[in-house]
Design an enzyme around this catalytic site. Structure first.
Site, PDB file in Angstrom:
ATOM      1  N   ASP A  67      35.435  43.381  38.218  1.00 46.83           N
ATOM      2  CA  ASP A  67      36.032  44.619  38.720  1.00 46.83           C
ATOM      3  C   ASP A  67      35.157  45.826  38.364  1.00 46.83           C
ATOM      4  OD1 ASP A  67      37.717  46.868  39.197  1.00 46.83           O
ATOM      5  OD2 ASP A  67      39.475  45.605  38.957  1.00 46.83           O
ATOM      6  N   THR A  96      41.115  48.673  43.478  1.00 46.10           N
ATOM      7  CA  THR A  96      41.153  47.255  43.114  1.00 46.10           C
ATOM      8  C   THR A  96      42.064  46.429  44.015  1.00 46.10           C
ATOM      9  OG1 THR A  96      40.626  47.739  40.808  1.00 46.10           O
ATOM     10  CG2 THR A  96      41.734  45.645  41.266  1.00 46.10           C
TER      11      THR A  96
END
Length: 409
Positions: free
Chosen positions: A35, A71
């Site tokens: 991420d 995300t």
């Protein structure tokens, strides 16, 4: 042969069977997400583990991700091949007009009806296909009545090494070996938010993944895709401002967080909220859009969840909620504080993620042109040998990375 030699041989055979005998007969694919790993972090950070996969596989200079560059939307587009307006995850929070409430992470947000993520598609293709999802956002819910055979819910207290060990065991499970595994890591995003992208450190977990694949005799059997969802930009306190300085905060509700705010005006207040913020945006560092003004290239405006108004900060700027978030970390915000933020326009260079692939079906020492996040679904489907559901991706964009790609019809 002596009894001792016979026993030793039997043990070696049993070990070999444990390593390779339980593997799925279907193509094996491991997808690993880091991420917030920006495409150019390779030039800023020491990444020997990632570089080992890169030199033995195929990479792209960057990937064109979806808007907003956050995300949840991007991980779901990676998994489904759909733009946010199609899969409905328009942010890390959304307001659903049918349910009449704000949705945070959960099955309602992920609109599981009619959506077929790659892990579901894999299991639908055959009874002996099994998927594993390790903390991947949206991965633990039922889609089309099916949940992944293996699933581990989000828990950042589980060490990275433990996560890798678990997914390796899924590949070699004695009775239901996985042939597809999705593995998620929250770094460098977590560190970068609090300290800024230049301070982010990437764990040597890629090296550990390679070691475990080698130890399990899987390195030449598993196709590995290493990727990210978005990049990161630097924000300083001097570049944070509050929309309520322009218009009464009683006139609107804010959903989600900087740098993209979904704005829901109070009844009868949309015109005044929009006009006031539009005037302010001419001199302040943000843009305001009505739903019918959203750039088409964002593929954001055709969802029932698309908000009436959308405020987007210029790159490197943020709204007041970022200060509130930082204070919740029990940190003192000073003029010298450096923060990291993402979510900006997906055309921004600093928002772009990276891509590396290697394995038996992937070309070695190869580079392809940048492609779109929604193209992943077609790539994953082809590697797995399954027919994809309708999606927004284009297989031609990723075809060249495969050693023996199917023809395009």
């Amino acid at each position: 042969m002596s009894a001792a030699s016979t026993v030793k041989l039997i043990l070696l055979l049993l070990i070999n069977l444990e390593l390779i005998g339980a593997l799925s007969k279907h193509p094996l694919l491991l997808i690993v997400s880091f991420d917030g790993f920006r495409h150019d972090f390779f030039t800023k950070l020491a990444t020997p583990g990632l570089n080992s996969f890169k030199s033995n596989g195929t990479h792209a200079p960057y990937v064109r991700n979806v808007f907003p560059t956050k995300t949840f939307p991007n991980h779901h587009s990676i998994a489904t091949g759909l733009f946010p307006e199609s899969h409905g995850v328009l942010g890390n929070e959304v307001y659903d007009p049918t349910l009449k409430k704000v949705l945070e992470f959960g099955s309602e947000m992920y609109n599981t009806q009619g959506i077929t993520p790659i892990w579901t598609l894999n299991q639908l293709a055959a009874r002996d296909r099994y998927s594993g999802v390790m903390m991947w956002p949206g991965g633990g819910f039922s889609y089309r009545g099916i949940v992944p055979k293996f699933h581990y819910a989000w828990n950042m207290n589980v060490s990275w090494e433990r996560r890798v060990d678990l997914v390796m065991d899924w590949f070699s499970h004695s009775s239901t070996p996985a042939n597809l595994v999705m593995l998620y890591f929250e770094e460098p995003d977590t560190t970068a938010h609090a300290f800024g992208p230049e301070s982010a450190q990437v764990d040597n977990i890629a090296t550990y993944v390679r070691q475990r694949l080698t130890n399990k005799n899987l390195l030449d059997k598993v196709n590995v895709v290493l990727l990210s969802d978005h990049g990161m930009a630097t924000v300083t306190p001097q570049r944070i401002f509050n929309l309520s300085q322009y218009v009464d905060k009683a006139f609107f509700q804010i959903v989600d967080s900087s740098p993209v705010l979904q704005i829901r005006p109070s009844k009868g207040k949309q015109t005044i909220v929009y006009n006031t913020l539009k005037t302010a945006s001419r001199t302040a560092n943000f843009s305001i859009y009505q739903s019918n003004e959203l750039p088409q290239r964002w593929h954001y405006g055709q969802s029932p969840r698309t908000p009436p108004l959308l405020a987007v900060a210029d790159t490197g700027y943020a709204f007041q909620d970022l200060i509130e978030w930082y204070q919740k970390l029990n940190r003192t915000l000073t003029s010298n504080t450096t923060l990291g933020l993402h979510g900006y326009d997906n055309s921004e260079h600093c928002m772009r993620p990276f891509f590396i692939a290697s394995g038996p079906l992937v070309k070695s020492g190869h580079r392809i042109q940048p492609f779109d996040t929604v193209d992943y679904y077609t790539l994953f489907s082809t590697i797995l040998g399954v027919t994809p559901e309708p999606n927004n991706g284009t297989f031609a964009n990723v075809r060249d990375l495969l050693k023996n790609p199917p023809s395009i019809t």
